[in-house]
Design a protein around this motif. Sequence first.
Motif, PDB file in Angstrom:
ATOM      1  N   ASP A  57     -13.749   2.818 -41.955  1.00 38.29           N
ATOM      2  CA  ASP A  57     -13.509   1.727 -42.895  1.00 38.29           C
ATOM      3  C   ASP A  57     -14.818   1.021 -43.256  1.00 38.29           C
ATOM      4  O   ASP A  57     -15.161   0.836 -44.428  1.00 38.29           O
ATOM      5  N   ARG A  82     -16.775   0.882 -46.969  1.00 41.46           N
ATOM      6  CA  ARG A  82     -17.032  -0.360 -47.714  1.00 41.46           C
ATOM      7  C   ARG A  82     -18.492  -0.472 -48.134  1.00 41.46           C
ATOM      8  O   ARG A  82     -18.794  -0.999 -49.205  1.00 41.46           O
ATOM      9  N   GLN A  97      -5.011  -1.151 -42.197  1.00 37.16           N
ATOM     10  CA  GLN A  97      -6.010  -2.111 -42.694  1.00 37.16           C
ATOM     11  C   GLN A  97      -6.648  -1.571 -43.976  1.00 37.16           C
ATOM     12  O   GLN A  97      -6.842  -2.319 -44.943  1.00 37.16           O
ATOM     13  N   ALA A  98      -6.960  -0.284 -43.993  1.00 35.29           N
ATOM     14  CA  ALA A  98      -7.547   0.332 -45.184  1.00 35.29           C
ATOM     15  C   ALA A  98      -6.562   0.316 -46.352  1.00 35.29           C
ATOM     16  O   ALA A  98      -6.958   0.116 -47.506  1.00 35.29           O
ATOM     17  N   ARG A  99      -5.287   0.506 -46.068  1.00 41.95           N
ATOM     18  CA  ARG A  99      -4.269   0.459 -47.123  1.00 41.95           C
ATOM     19  C   ARG A  99      -4.214  -0.941 -47.739  1.00 41.95           C
ATOM     20  O   ARG A  99      -4.167  -1.105 -48.964  1.00 41.95           O
ATOM     21  N   ASP A 152      -6.568  -3.187 -47.867  1.00 41.57           N
ATOM     22  CA  ASP A 152      -7.804  -3.583 -48.539  1.00 41.57           C
ATOM     23  C   ASP A 152      -8.319  -2.543 -49.528  1.00 41.57           C
ATOM     24  O   ASP A 152      -9.447  -2.660 -50.024  1.00 41.57           O
ATOM     25  N   ILE A 197      -9.307   0.652 -49.171  1.00 43.23           N
ATOM     26  CA  ILE A 197     -10.512   1.318 -48.674  1.00 43.23           C
ATOM     27  C   ILE A 197     -10.260   2.822 -48.580  1.00 43.23           C
ATOM     28  O   ILE A 197      -9.298   3.246 -47.926  1.00 43.23           O
ATOM     29  N   MET A 217     -10.205   6.253 -47.123  1.00 44.86           N
ATOM     30  CA  MET A 217     -10.364   6.786 -45.766  1.00 44.86           C
ATOM     31  C   MET A 217      -9.579   8.088 -45.643  1.00 44.86           C
ATOM     32  O   MET A 217      -8.406   8.166 -46.040  1.00 44.86           O
ATOM     33  N   GLY A 254      -7.194   4.220 -50.826  1.00 41.15           N
ATOM     34  CA  GLY A 254      -6.586   3.831 -49.555  1.00 41.15           C
ATOM     35  C   GLY A 254      -6.710   4.995 -48.586  1.00 41.15           C
ATOM     36  O   GLY A 254      -7.463   5.937 -48.808  1.00 41.15           O
ATOM     37  N   PRO A 255      -5.952   4.964 -47.489  1.00 45.36           N
ATOM     38  CA  PRO A 255      -6.036   6.039 -46.504  1.00 45.36           C
ATOM     39  C   PRO A 255      -5.216   7.263 -46.899  1.00 45.36           C
ATOM     40  O   PRO A 255      -4.130   7.140 -47.471  1.00 45.36           O
ATOM     41  N   TYR A 303     -11.326  -5.372 -35.228  1.00 43.59           N
ATOM     42  CA  TYR A 303     -11.938  -4.643 -36.342  1.00 43.59           C
ATOM     43  C   TYR A 303     -13.462  -4.755 -36.361  1.00 43.59           C
ATOM     44  O   TYR A 303     -14.174  -3.802 -36.669  1.00 43.59           O
TER      45      TYR A 303
END
Length: 534
Positions: free
Chosen positions: A58, A62, A87-89, A91, A93, A95, A157-158, A408
């Motif tokens: 993550d 970023r 968390q990636a979903r 924000d 991100i 992954m 996202g992931p 995190y």
Amino acid sequence: MSGMTIGETLVARLRQRDVTCVFGIPGVHTVELYRGLAASGIRHVTPRHEQGAGFMADGYARVSGKPGVAFVITGPGLTNTLTPMAQARADSIPMLVVSGVNKTASLGKGLGHLHELPNQLGLARTVALESEQISDANDLDAALDRVFHHLTNGRPGPVHIEVPLDIAAAEYQKAPVETPDPEPPVNPALITHAAKHLAEAKSVVILAGGGAKRVEAGLQSLAEALDAPVVQTVNARGLMHGHPLTVPASPSLSAVRSLIESADCVLALGTELGPTDYDMYATGQFAEMSDLIRIDRCSDQLARHEASITIEGDVNLVVPALFEALSQEAKKRDGAERARKTRNAAWEEIGPDYRHQVEILNAIRSATPNALMVGDSTQPIYAGNLFYDHDRAGGWFNAATGYGALGYGIPAAIGASIADQSARVICIAGDGGAQFSMPEIMAAVDENLPVTFVIWNNHGYREIATSMQDVGVTVIGCDPSPPDFAATAKSFGIPFTSVPAEPQAVAQALRETDAQDGPVMIEVIAPKFEPQKD
């Protein structure tokens, strides 16, 4: 590729897609992936827990702008990575998680194989944008195309790929591949329509979200042309540092809400308008937004809030197009004055405790200019999320909003440093959150990364204790004993210093450790929370 296995070919395909680093812990169910890794030229970083691998991916994504990649084993490796994926979903991100899974013939039968889950693929699909199983030797290329389409088109996202043990060792066979549809171009008529609304408005406010963090120059030009204050969500902090139009304060604050509600046109760029940014105090109400224009890569996001105009597209492309479409000279109205008044009112609104913590953040910024500041859920991060003007676009991020995963900060800071090892990385974690992922510091030692781990030690979960006390709940469970951080740093073999929670003391400690090549730990002794007695 003749004679190569599926596992080897997967690694080669990742390298062809510009993957240069993988975070992972080898296991018996990923051996075939590692067969091709050593010779691929891809850097491998070993975390101490699969959750660390995900958070490192993550942080890497970023900073680099490229997908972060994690290799994890079947079963517990994948379940340990679900939290970073979530968390990636939250924000957006990019992954990629590549996992093993048991042999194809055993899946779903409950035979008790090592690391077996009832339905690993189904579990991953509850979090991932796309989860693919390489079910035979012909699946690989098509599956990679599908998951990378999600990583590079629309809202990222992931994504997840699982490779059964028997398939990973099978010989690769090339199969025909259908190329996914490209991201649709932005309709120029919508750009013209939006530009007309903006040009005719008398008091525009711009809301910048994480989707705008890589378009700083274009955003500044657009804001100056519209004489519009720019309110930044947490994931947009660092944009337009020190600019007269910048408002680096939470849109949940009353002062910022008043600014938004006074506008006759609101331009929202790459922000989901989520409650952890816009209603963190859980009032159930958002600021009213007149003539809202929304730009986002995700059509689902655009449908979730009423707007006058919605434009589906990449903010990095739409913002320059909007600027070019404006038909008049830059306005000279009261944008800077509106921004100044809002900053001043927001600063007063956050109160003395948070202002003191932001002053510490300002001292850190001054001592380490242009640093990447990566945070966990802890007091100074909460303060900074309310009000803090960072000096590097994309250089302030944390997990204290959105999904809000504790633990995190430390691994994400390591991933950030891998992505840009020329940058100073400051990780700010509380004594409680640090205990979730402290062993990951050894990965920073292994890689000799210039990360300064600032541990905010207030001997407990102060934010939760305060929340419990505020609603009349007896404070319990909020005082886990912290370790001896000096002894911990010594066991890691890294320099350590302890200072009081004062701006000059923290800044001086950072300056004194600036010449260190590898990781450093600074403990900041903060006031301990003492519950009120009946």
